[in-house]
Design a protein around this motif. Structure first.
Motif, mmCIF file in Angstrom:
data_model
loop_
_atom_site.group_PDB
_atom_site.id
_atom_site.type_symbol
_atom_site.label_atom_id
_atom_site.label_comp_id
_atom_site.label_asym_id
_atom_site.label_seq_id
_atom_site.Cartn_x
_atom_site.Cartn_y
_atom_site.Cartn_z
ATOM 1 N N SER A 13 0.808 -1.229 0.000
ATOM 2 C CA SER A 13 0.000 0.000 0.000
ATOM 3 C C SER A 13 0.840 1.278 0.000
ATOM 4 N N THR A 14 2.089 1.185 -0.446
ATOM 5 C CA THR A 14 2.909 2.402 -0.520
ATOM 6 C C THR A 14 2.965 2.978 -1.925
ATOM 7 N N ARG A 15 2.497 2.219 -2.906
ATOM 8 C CA ARG A 15 2.528 2.695 -4.302
ATOM 9 C C ARG A 15 1.331 2.123 -5.060
ATOM 10 N N GLY A 16 1.091 2.714 -6.225
ATOM 11 C CA GLY A 16 0.181 2.116 -7.210
ATOM 12 C C GLY A 16 -1.204 1.779 -6.672
ATOM 13 N N ILE A 17 -1.682 0.603 -7.045
ATOM 14 C CA ILE A 17 -3.053 0.197 -6.728
ATOM 15 C C ILE A 17 -3.272 0.112 -5.212
ATOM 16 N N GLY A 18 -2.303 -0.457 -4.495
ATOM 17 C CA GLY A 18 -2.443 -0.606 -3.043
ATOM 18 C C GLY A 18 -2.535 0.740 -2.340
ATOM 19 N N ALA A 36 4.543 -2.646 3.250
ATOM 20 C CA ALA A 36 5.374 -2.929 2.068
ATOM 21 C C ALA A 36 6.754 -3.228 2.641
ATOM 22 N N ARG A 37 7.761 -3.456 1.787
ATOM 23 C CA ARG A 37 9.095 -3.728 2.348
ATOM 24 C C ARG A 37 9.728 -2.467 2.926
ATOM 25 N N SER A 38 9.573 -1.349 2.227
ATOM 26 C CA SER A 38 10.245 -0.127 2.681
ATOM 27 C C SER A 38 9.516 0.520 3.864
ATOM 28 N N ALA A 61 6.983 -5.244 5.994
ATOM 29 C CA ALA A 61 7.204 -6.700 5.956
ATOM 30 C C ALA A 61 7.547 -7.101 4.522
ATOM 31 N N ASP A 62 8.382 -8.124 4.403
ATOM 32 C CA ASP A 62 8.658 -8.722 3.087
ATOM 33 C C ASP A 62 7.758 -9.940 2.936
ATOM 34 N N LEU A 63 6.758 -9.824 2.079
ATOM 35 C CA LEU A 63 5.732 -10.866 1.985
ATOM 36 C C LEU A 63 6.151 -12.059 1.120
ATOM 37 N N SER A 64 7.394 -12.068 0.658
ATOM 38 C CA SER A 64 7.867 -13.277 -0.027
ATOM 39 C C SER A 64 8.376 -14.286 1.007
ATOM 40 N N ASN A 89 -5.317 -8.360 -0.168
ATOM 41 C CA ASN A 89 -4.062 -8.933 -0.650
ATOM 42 C C ASN A 89 -3.769 -8.285 -1.993
ATOM 43 N N ASN A 90 -2.748 -7.431 -1.994
ATOM 44 C CA ASN A 90 -2.469 -6.677 -3.223
ATOM 45 C C ASN A 90 -1.000 -6.742 -3.640
ATOM 46 N N ALA A 91 -0.080 -6.818 -2.666
ATOM 47 C CA ALA A 91 1.348 -6.769 -3.018
ATOM 48 C C ALA A 91 1.668 -7.870 -4.028
ATOM 49 N N ARG A 108 9.909 -19.254 -7.900
ATOM 50 C CA ARG A 108 9.455 -19.449 -6.511
ATOM 51 C C ARG A 108 9.108 -18.110 -5.850
ATOM 52 N N TYR A 109 9.921 -17.087 -6.082
ATOM 53 C CA TYR A 109 9.663 -15.768 -5.484
ATOM 54 C C TYR A 109 8.291 -15.260 -5.941
ATOM 55 N N THR A 110 8.026 -15.394 -7.245
ATOM 56 C CA THR A 110 6.764 -14.885 -7.804
ATOM 57 C C THR A 110 5.568 -15.592 -7.175
ATOM 58 N N ALA A 154 5.269 -17.564 -14.295
ATOM 59 C CA ALA A 154 5.019 -17.666 -12.849
ATOM 60 C C ALA A 154 3.902 -16.719 -12.424
ATOM 61 N N TYR A 155 3.889 -15.524 -13.014
ATOM 62 C CA TYR A 155 2.878 -14.515 -12.673
ATOM 63 C C TYR A 155 1.485 -15.003 -13.082
ATOM 64 N N CYS A 156 1.364 -15.536 -14.308
ATOM 65 C CA CYS A 156 0.064 -16.041 -14.769
ATOM 66 C C CYS A 156 -0.403 -17.212 -13.902
ATOM 67 N N ALA A 158 0.440 -17.793 -10.803
ATOM 68 C CA ALA A 158 0.082 -17.263 -9.477
ATOM 69 C C ALA A 158 -1.304 -16.614 -9.513
ATOM 70 N N LYS A 159 -1.566 -15.793 -10.529
ATOM 71 C CA LYS A 159 -2.842 -15.075 -10.569
ATOM 72 C C LYS A 159 -4.016 -16.034 -10.840
ATOM 73 N N ALA A 160 -3.780 -17.072 -11.658
ATOM 74 C CA ALA A 160 -4.823 -18.096 -11.840
ATOM 75 C C ALA A 160 -5.082 -18.765 -10.494
ATOM 76 N N TYR A 187 -4.405 -3.288 -17.568
ATOM 77 C CA TYR A 187 -3.229 -2.447 -17.328
ATOM 78 C C TYR A 187 -3.615 -1.152 -16.637
ATOM 79 N N VAL A 188 -2.885 -0.865 -15.555
ATOM 80 C CA VAL A 188 -3.133 0.308 -14.725
ATOM 81 C C VAL A 188 -1.832 1.102 -14.659
ATOM 82 N N ALA A 189 -1.946 2.426 -14.756
ATOM 83 C CA ALA A 189 -0.742 3.273 -14.767
ATOM 84 C C ALA A 189 -0.145 3.367 -13.362
ATOM 85 N N THR A 190 0.744 2.436 -13.041
ATOM 86 C CA THR A 190 1.419 2.435 -11.732
ATOM 87 C C THR A 190 2.929 2.415 -11.963
ATOM 88 N N GLU A 191 3.676 2.521 -10.876
ATOM 89 C CA GLU A 191 5.138 2.474 -10.963
ATOM 90 C C GLU A 191 5.597 1.174 -11.612
HETATM 91 N N1 LIG Z 1 -0.378 -2.208 -12.633
HETATM 92 C C1 LIG Z 1 -1.042 -3.050 -13.404
HETATM 93 O O1 LIG Z 1 -1.203 -2.826 -14.612
HETATM 94 C C2 LIG Z 1 -1.636 -4.304 -12.822
HETATM 95 C C3 LIG Z 1 -2.469 -5.067 -13.629
HETATM 96 C C4 LIG Z 1 -3.059 -6.204 -13.119
HETATM 97 C C5 LIG Z 1 -2.794 -6.584 -11.819
HETATM 98 N N2 LIG Z 1 -1.957 -5.840 -11.052
HETATM 99 C C6 LIG Z 1 -1.713 -6.300 -9.681
HETATM 100 O O2 LIG Z 1 -1.959 -5.235 -8.785
HETATM 101 C C7 LIG Z 1 -1.123 -5.379 -7.635
HETATM 102 C C8 LIG Z 1 -0.374 -4.073 -7.403
HETATM 103 O O3 LIG Z 1 0.360 -3.734 -8.571
HETATM 104 P P1 LIG Z 1 0.968 -2.275 -8.786
HETATM 105 O O4 LIG Z 1 1.088 -2.082 -10.244
HETATM 106 O O5 LIG Z 1 0.233 -1.297 -7.968
HETATM 107 O O6 LIG Z 1 2.455 -2.509 -8.196
HETATM 108 P P2 LIG Z 1 3.573 -1.476 -7.748
HETATM 109 O O7 LIG Z 1 3.274 -0.088 -8.199
HETATM 110 O O8 LIG Z 1 4.875 -2.097 -8.143
HETATM 111 O O9 LIG Z 1 3.459 -1.525 -6.147
HETATM 112 C C9 LIG Z 1 3.732 -2.751 -5.513
HETATM 113 C C10 LIG Z 1 3.573 -2.594 -4.000
HETATM 114 O O10 LIG Z 1 3.877 -3.862 -3.394
HETATM 115 C C11 LIG Z 1 5.004 -3.728 -2.522
HETATM 116 N N3 LIG Z 1 5.826 -4.931 -2.616
HETATM 117 C C12 LIG Z 1 6.538 -5.375 -3.695
HETATM 118 N N4 LIG Z 1 7.219 -6.479 -3.378
HETATM 119 C C13 LIG Z 1 6.932 -6.756 -2.079
HETATM 120 C C14 LIG Z 1 7.344 -7.764 -1.165
HETATM 121 N N5 LIG Z 1 8.218 -8.715 -1.495
HETATM 122 N N6 LIG Z 1 6.834 -7.743 0.092
HETATM 123 C C15 LIG Z 1 5.963 -6.769 0.471
HETATM 124 N N7 LIG Z 1 5.538 -5.795 -0.337
HETATM 125 C C16 LIG Z 1 6.029 -5.780 -1.598
HETATM 126 C C17 LIG Z 1 5.742 -2.455 -3.006
HETATM 127 O O11 LIG Z 1 6.529 -1.809 -1.999
HETATM 128 P P3 LIG Z 1 8.062 -2.238 -1.688
HETATM 129 O O12 LIG Z 1 8.776 -2.276 -3.005
HETATM 130 O O13 LIG Z 1 8.586 -1.205 -0.738
HETATM 131 O O14 LIG Z 1 8.000 -3.573 -1.047
HETATM 132 C C18 LIG Z 1 4.541 -1.590 -3.403
HETATM 133 O O15 LIG Z 1 3.943 -1.013 -2.261
HETATM 134 C C19 LIG Z 1 -0.223 -6.575 -7.914
HETATM 135 O O16 LIG Z 1 -0.760 -7.722 -7.290
HETATM 136 C C20 LIG Z 1 -0.278 -6.711 -9.425
HETATM 137 O O17 LIG Z 1 -0.032 -8.024 -9.827
HETATM 138 C C21 LIG Z 1 -1.368 -4.705 -11.512
#
Ligand SMILES: NC(=O)c1ccc[n+]([C@@H]2O[C@H](COP(=O)([O-])OP(=O)(O)OC[C@H]3O[C@@H](n4cnc5c(N)ncnc54)[C@H](OP(=O)(O)O)[C@@H]3O)[C@@H](O)[C@H]2O)c1
Length: 254
Positions: A13-18, A36-38, A61-64, A89-91, A108-110, A154-156, A158-160, A187-191
């Motif tokens: 929840s520090t960036r993007g959708i979260g 988030a991690r930071s 927290a590092d959620l991996s 659950n968004n990270a 595995r990380y993904t 791995a991403y596909c 995981a999301k399935a 697709y969402v305009a995030t970092e």
């Molecule tokens: N953007 C898109 O187009 C899009 C499309 C479909 C689905 N999604 C899904 O939407 C969700 C959010 O995506 P986003 O685009 O908003 O991502 P984002 O801008 O990269 O933000 C990701 C967030 O998750 C945190 N994060 C990353 N790795 C982490 C870890 N190991 N442990 C804990 N926190 C972690 C990041 O902070 P830190 O780096 O500080 O940990 C950040 O707060 C994801 O599940 C993504 O798959 C996104």
């Protein structure tokens, strides 16, 4: 104030959708754990929300890592007065590589971040929700939970998995007051997207053209869907995967 008096844990929840979801939840009256991690970023978002007169607590927290996921669940529960009413659950993050070259560690990380953490947090916070016979979980999935994109194996996968996790938990907990739904953004305009574009992995112009609405989504537009699913406006909705994609999934022409 659709979430007045509720407590919420929103991951990533520090960036993007979260971040969009945390801000929207706070605006709607929920007390929010920002994670988030930071730690610095978590603190900055919590302070920003605090300045608006809302309650937010930073818990990095590092959620991996499963032990950190469990610690987060415990700490969030105590910080929120002993109960997490809403879990988002968004990270999540993709690792992009041809499948034949994808390192096992990246695979595995993904899965750990995008799927296993979703399960563990649902289980940990779900116990309290079940005992109170009240709660809502919103899992941020992706159109990639249904549609196969190259180099995102791995991403596909995981999301399935997230989509099916959502449905199984939903039917198990439906009679006990806990609803479980997912959002599948296009697709969402995030970092994340900007970062992939900067590396030449994505082309935002082409993505906009492929989207029937002709543009990428905004984090706030996904956040609105999360507020709806978490709120009492959705009391008969469970096991759903709500697409928020400007028409991407519906489009099947050239
Ligand atoms: N953007 C898109 O187009 C899009 C499309 C479909 C689905 N999604 C899904 O939407 C969700 C959010 O995506 P986003 O685009 O908003 O991502 P984002 O801008 O990269 O933000 C990701 C967030 O998750 C945190 N994060 C990353 N790795 C982490 C870890 N190991 N442990 C804990 N926190 C972690 C990041 O902070 P830190 O780096 O500080 O940990 C950040 O707060 C994801 O599940 C993504 O798959 C996104």
């Amino acid at each position: 104030m659709r979430l007045q008096g509720k407590t919420a844990l929103v991951t990533g929840s520090t960036r993007g959708i979260g971040l969009g979801i945390a801000r929207a939840f706070a605006r709607e009256g929920a007390a929010v754990v920002v994670t988030a991690r930071s730690g610095k970023d978590c603190q900055a978002v919590a302070e920003e929300i605090g300045k608006e007169g809302r309650r937010a607590i930073a818990i990095p927290a590092d959620l991996s890592k499963s032990e950190e996921v469990r610690r987060l669940a415990r700490d969030a529960e105590s910080a929120l007065g002993g109960r997490v009413d809403i879990l988002v659950n968004n990270a999540g993050q993709p690792r992009v590589a041809p499948s034949v070259e994808l390192p096992e560690a990246d695979y595995r990380y993904t899965l750990d971040l995008n799927l296993n953490a979703y399960f563990l947090l649902s289980q940990e916070t779900g116990r309290g929700m079940l005992s109170r016979r009240s709660g809502a979980i919103v899992n941020v999935s992706s159109v990639n939970g249904t549609l196969a994109f190259p180099q995102r194996l791995a991403y596909c996968v995981a999301k399935a998995g997230v989509n099916m996790l959502t449905k199984v938990l939903a039917i198990e907990w439906a009679g006990q007051g806990v609803r479980v739904n997912a959002i599948a953004p296009g697709y969402v305009a995030t970092e994340m997207v900007k970062g992939l574009a900067a590396k030449g992995i994505l082309d935002q112009e082409r993505l906009s053209r492929r989207t029937p609405m002709g543009r990428l989504g905004l984090p706030e537009e996904v956040a609105e869907a999360a507020v709806f699913l978490a709120s009492d406006a959705a009391t008969f909705i469970t096991g759903s995967v709500l697409t928020v994609d400007g028409g991407w999934m519906a489009y099947g022409y050239l």
